[in-house]
Motif scaffolding. Structure first.
Motif, mmCIF file in Angstrom:
data_model
loop_
_atom_site.group_PDB
_atom_site.id
_atom_site.type_symbol
_atom_site.label_atom_id
_atom_site.label_comp_id
_atom_site.label_asym_id
_atom_site.label_seq_id
_atom_site.Cartn_x
_atom_site.Cartn_y
_atom_site.Cartn_z
ATOM 1 N N LYS A 129 -30.008 4.337 14.416
ATOM 2 C CA LYS A 129 -30.838 4.067 15.604
ATOM 3 C C LYS A 129 -31.936 5.117 15.729
ATOM 4 O O LYS A 129 -33.096 4.797 15.989
ATOM 5 N N LEU A 130 -31.579 6.377 15.525
ATOM 6 C CA LEU A 130 -32.574 7.441 15.596
ATOM 7 C C LEU A 130 -33.591 7.304 14.473
ATOM 8 O O LEU A 130 -34.793 7.469 14.690
ATOM 9 N N GLN A 131 -33.131 6.961 13.265
ATOM 10 C CA GLN A 131 -34.042 6.832 12.129
ATOM 11 C C GLN A 131 -35.147 5.810 12.407
ATOM 12 O O GLN A 131 -36.289 5.990 12.007
ATOM 13 N N ARG A 132 -34.820 4.741 13.119
ATOM 14 C CA ARG A 132 -35.826 3.718 13.447
ATOM 15 C C ARG A 132 -36.924 4.266 14.357
ATOM 16 O O ARG A 132 -38.034 3.747 14.382
ATOM 17 N N ARG A 133 -36.610 5.302 15.124
ATOM 18 C CA ARG A 133 -37.597 5.919 16.032
ATOM 19 C C ARG A 133 -38.498 6.938 15.346
ATOM 20 O O ARG A 133 -39.517 7.344 15.908
ATOM 21 N N LEU A 134 -38.142 7.367 14.143
ATOM 22 C CA LEU A 134 -38.819 8.499 13.507
ATOM 23 C C LEU A 134 -39.946 8.078 12.580
ATOM 24 O O LEU A 134 -39.942 6.977 12.030
ATOM 25 N N ASN A 135 -40.895 9.019 12.369
ATOM 26 C CA ASN A 135 -42.006 8.768 11.460
ATOM 27 C C ASN A 135 -41.734 9.299 10.052
ATOM 28 O O ASN A 135 -42.565 9.144 9.166
ATOM 29 N N GLY A 136 -40.574 9.932 9.838
ATOM 30 C CA GLY A 136 -40.220 10.415 8.506
ATOM 31 C C GLY A 136 -40.581 11.862 8.232
ATOM 32 O O GLY A 136 -40.305 12.386 7.160
ATOM 33 N N THR A 137 -41.187 12.552 9.198
ATOM 34 C CA THR A 137 -41.571 13.947 9.025
ATOM 35 C C THR A 137 -40.522 14.853 9.661
ATOM 36 O O THR A 137 -40.039 14.570 10.760
ATOM 37 N N ALA A 138 -40.193 15.937 8.968
ATOM 38 C CA ALA A 138 -39.230 16.908 9.491
ATOM 39 C C ALA A 138 -39.749 18.319 9.239
ATOM 40 O O ALA A 138 -40.573 18.542 8.348
ATOM 41 N N VAL A 151 -36.274 20.020 13.116
ATOM 42 C CA VAL A 151 -37.098 19.200 14.005
ATOM 43 C C VAL A 151 -37.545 17.962 13.243
ATOM 44 O O VAL A 151 -38.013 18.070 12.102
ATOM 45 N N VAL A 152 -37.380 16.811 13.865
ATOM 46 C CA VAL A 152 -37.890 15.556 13.328
ATOM 47 C C VAL A 152 -38.868 15.003 14.352
ATOM 48 O O VAL A 152 -38.831 15.381 15.526
ATOM 49 N N PHE A 153 -39.749 14.125 13.920
ATOM 50 C CA PHE A 153 -40.784 13.624 14.811
ATOM 51 C C PHE A 153 -40.675 12.116 15.001
ATOM 52 O O PHE A 153 -40.520 11.370 14.030
ATOM 53 N N ALA A 154 -40.761 11.706 16.255
ATOM 54 C CA ALA A 154 -40.745 10.287 16.588
ATOM 55 C C ALA A 154 -42.079 9.670 16.184
ATOM 56 O O ALA A 154 -43.068 10.372 15.954
#
Length: 159
Positions: free
Chosen positions: A148-157, A109-112
């Motif tokens: 593209k997805l990485q730009r949406r994420l806050n870096g937490t998994a 799970v990754v977080f936007a």
């Protein structure tokens, strides 16, 4: 005059010789919007349910929410490992970029940036694309470029 009173005044008296006609009036209830908002705040239990099913673990909402604060939705992503533990899954909250997540830990799970959880199910095209499940959008997996997805994420998994 509210909508119910107005609707009831406009309903004609029943004529015994007339055919039965459904004259019910659909009036949206305020609770309808509350259910939609509640579903959006219940993303962590939904992700827990999906992961439990994927790992063939039993899922019960009451068990997931056991030992979890009632305001879990406002506390953020750190509640997910606790919920997963309640269904028998071990998980840790880590800071990672998508490119640094090994395929061996998928699904994870990754977080936007807005806090919504996304389930990464696979990497494709040599890691350039990501298969992701976004429960806000629906219960289906879509493929998107990793950058593209990485730009949406806050870096937490969580994995």
């Amino acid at each position: 005059m509210d909508k119910v009173e107005e609707a009831s005044r406009n309903i004609p008296a029943h004529d015994a010789g007339a055919s039965d006609i459904n004259l019910s009036v659909d009036i949206p209830s305020p609770a309808a919007n509350a259910v939609t908002e509640a579903e959006n705040t219940d993303l962590l239990p939904a992700v827990t349910k999906w992961l439990a099913g994927h790992h063939q673990m039993p899922y019960a909402r009451a068990a997931v929410l056991k030992n979890v604060p009632a305001d879990y939705a406002s506390r953020g992503e750190d509640m997910l490992p606790r919920m997963l533990a309640n269904v028998g899954l071990q998980a840790s909250l880590v800071k990672r970029k998508l490119k640094d997540i090994p395929a061996a830990v998928l699904p994870c799970v990754v977080f936007a940036k807005d806090g919504d959880p996304l389930v990464v199910t696979a990497f494709a095209n040599g890691g350039r694309d990501v298969m992701v499940l976004d429960l806000v959008e629906g219960d289906f997996t879509s493929e998107m470029p990793r950058r593209k997805l990485q730009r949406r994420l806050n870096g937490t998994a969580v994995f």
